[in-house]
Design an enzyme around this catalytic site. Structure first.
Site, PDB file in Angstrom:
ATOM      1  N   GLY A 158      29.161  33.811  36.252  1.00  0.00           N
ATOM      2  CA  GLY A 158      29.862  33.200  34.999  1.00  0.00           C
ATOM      3  C   GLY A 158      30.719  32.147  35.536  1.00  0.00           C
ATOM      4  N   ARG A 159      31.700  31.580  34.678  1.00  0.00           N
ATOM      5  CA  ARG A 159      32.411  30.649  34.995  1.00  0.00           C
ATOM      6  C   ARG A 159      33.534  30.991  36.170  1.00  0.00           C
ATOM      7  NH1 ARG A 159      32.894  30.382  29.084  1.00  0.00           N
ATOM      8  NH2 ARG A 159      33.601  32.378  29.279  1.00  0.00           N
ATOM      9  N   ILE A 160      33.866  32.234  36.253  1.00  0.00           N
ATOM     10  CA  ILE A 160      34.938  32.420  37.457  1.00  0.00           C
ATOM     11  C   ILE A 160      34.163  32.620  38.784  1.00  0.00           C
ATOM     12  CG2 ILE A 160      36.484  34.024  38.335  1.00  0.00           C
ATOM     13  CD1 ILE A 160      37.013  34.997  35.155  1.00  0.00           C
ATOM     14  N   THR A 227      38.145  41.072  41.152  1.00  0.00           N
ATOM     15  CA  THR A 227      39.369  40.374  40.089  1.00  0.00           C
ATOM     16  C   THR A 227      38.805  40.850  38.889  1.00  0.00           C
ATOM     17  OG1 THR A 227      38.326  38.354  40.574  1.00  0.00           O
ATOM     18  CG2 THR A 227      40.349  39.087  41.743  1.00  0.00           C
ATOM     19  N   ARG A 229      36.991  43.906  36.380  1.00  0.00           N
ATOM     20  CA  ARG A 229      37.369  45.086  35.754  1.00  0.00           C
ATOM     21  C   ARG A 229      37.173  46.336  36.598  1.00  0.00           C
ATOM     22  NH1 ARG A 229      39.595  42.163  32.796  1.00  0.00           N
ATOM     23  NH2 ARG A 229      39.761  42.092  30.567  1.00  0.00           N
ATOM     24  N   GLU A 258      43.685  52.134  35.641  1.00  0.00           N
ATOM     25  CA  GLU A 258      44.518  51.097  35.765  1.00  0.00           C
ATOM     26  C   GLU A 258      45.750  51.567  34.804  1.00  0.00           C
ATOM     27  OE1 GLU A 258      43.027  47.370  36.323  1.00  0.00           O
ATOM     28  OE2 GLU A 258      44.455  46.520  34.836  1.00  0.00           O
ATOM     29  N   HIS A 277      47.051  43.610  38.625  1.00  0.00           N
ATOM     30  CA  HIS A 277      46.062  42.888  37.437  1.00  0.00           C
ATOM     31  C   HIS A 277      46.822  41.433  37.260  1.00  0.00           C
ATOM     32  CE1 HIS A 277      42.878  43.392  34.154  1.00  0.00           C
ATOM     33  NE2 HIS A 277      43.150  41.929  34.332  1.00  0.00           N
TER      34      HIS A 277
HETATM   35  C1  DGY Z   1      41.116  38.788  31.091  1.00  0.00           C
HETATM   36  O1  DGY Z   1      41.479  37.838  30.503  1.00  0.00           O
HETATM   37  O2  DGY Z   1      40.125  39.407  30.917  1.00  0.00           O
HETATM   38  C2  DGY Z   1      42.220  39.065  32.307  1.00  0.00           C
HETATM   39  O3  DGY Z   1      41.589  40.268  33.051  1.00  0.00           O
HETATM   40  C3  DGY Z   1      43.424  39.076  32.071  1.00  0.00           C
HETATM   41  O4  DGY Z   1      43.956  37.814  32.029  1.00  0.00           O
END
Ligand code: DGY
Length: 319
Positions: A158-160, A227, A229, A258, A277
């Site tokens: 996706g975007r990230i 990065t 979940r 977490e 996080h």
């Molecule tokens: C999100 O936005 O889902 C991140 O994990 C926290 O910024």
């Protein structure tokens, strides 16, 4: 405060001035503590609430939604909405807002930082200097693995994930990806990658996706970076894989559970870099997220579609 002000609960103080805009129009209460409101506190407040601005640490589940008969809008201060029962909200005609886009670059930056951090042993190096163990430059001190020219597998595009791939071009990496809509087969990505970076949302399909079988398929010289979940990675399987040297290391911004309690077995593993996080944790990004979350909530309370809404509400509650 305007006539028509509604009762809103914000589950933590947020950076920047966004909450002042919310308070100008509505009757806003902000949870003042550093830790999230306890479950009982949230449930106790639910009956009177019309708006809720929640964080990823709040379980906005069916029970809470049911306990809030006047609730008109939920705005989650995160792009991920896995802490919200979106289906239960939709069934009640309650829009659920999230904060996509604004944190993409910041989170992608952190994914790169983690690849470099674990590959180049930054935390070990820092600890070595602080403990006074560093005596002189040595040819074999803390040798690591290069990120440049590495093959990096991106799980979730996706975007990230796409932004991470663009960053990696600057490191002359070969970026592979796998996602619901394409890329290479997951098994191939696992077997070929020197670094694997996880960028999927948490869904029933992705929970435990990086489990014992996936970790076994990875190269013994490869690193895992998460990065996204925590529960996308099976913690027990990762703990074993790190102890047994099945992979070279892991750099985690997110974990399951977490936070990890002190003494958790994962914390005793070698070659682990773990953060609290911090994916979106810059001043600018967290302020933009707050603006977006407030814009979403204000729209929802007006009975309008939120600018960033995670659900289709079929029976919107009018103004
Ligand atoms: C999100 O936005 O889902 C991140 O994990 C926290 O910024």
């Amino acid at each position: 405060m305007l006539a028509g002000a509604m009762k809103v609960f914000v589950t933590r103080r947020l950076p920047g001035g966004a909450l002042d805009r919310l308070a100008a129009d509505h009757d806003v209460e902000v949870w003042p503590e550093r830790l999230p409101p306890p479950r009982a506190e949230l449930l106790a407040r639910a009956a009177g609430l019309e708006g809720l601005l929640s964080l990823l640490t709040d379980q906005v589940d069916a029970e809470l939604i049911e306990a809030a008969p006047r609730l008109r809008a939920i705005s989650n201060y995160a792009v991920g909405v896995d802490n919200v029962d979106v289906e239960a909200a939709t069934a009640r005609g309650i829009p659920v807002g999230n904060t996509p886009g604004v944190l993409t670059d910041t989170t992608a930056d952190l994914a790169l930082a983690l690849m470099l951090g674990i590959g180049r042993r930054l935390v070990e190096g820092d600890a070595c200097v602080r403990r006074g163990e560093w005596r002189t430059w040595e040819p074999s001190l803390l040798l690591g693995r290069d990120l440049h020219e590495a093959t990096v597998g991106i799980v979730g595009f996706g975007r990230i994930g796409q932004t991470v791939a663009r960053r990696l071009e600057g490191f002359d990496c070969t970026a592979l990806h796998t996602s619901r809509s394409g890329g290479v087969p997951f098994e191939e990505l696992l077997e070929r990658s020197d670094f694997i970076s996880v960028h999927t949302p948490l869904t029933p399909e992705t929970r435990g996706l990086i489990g014992a079988e996936a970790l076994r398929r990875m190269k013994t010289t490869a690193y895992l970076v998460n990065t996204a979940r925590g529960p996308v990675v099976d913690t027990a399987a990762l703990t074993r894989a790190l102890h047994d040297g099945e992979i070279a290391g892991a750099a985690l911004d997110v974990t399951d559970p977490e936070p990890l309690p002190a003494g958790h077995p994962l914390l005793g593993t070698p070659n682990l870099l773990v953060l609290p996080h911090l994916g979106s944790a810059t001043h600018a990004t967290r302020e933009r997220m707050a603006d977006m979350a407030v814009d979403n909530l204000l729209a929802g309370l007006r009975g309008e579609r939120m600018p960033h809404q995670a659900n289709e509400v079929l029976t919107p509650r009018g103004p």
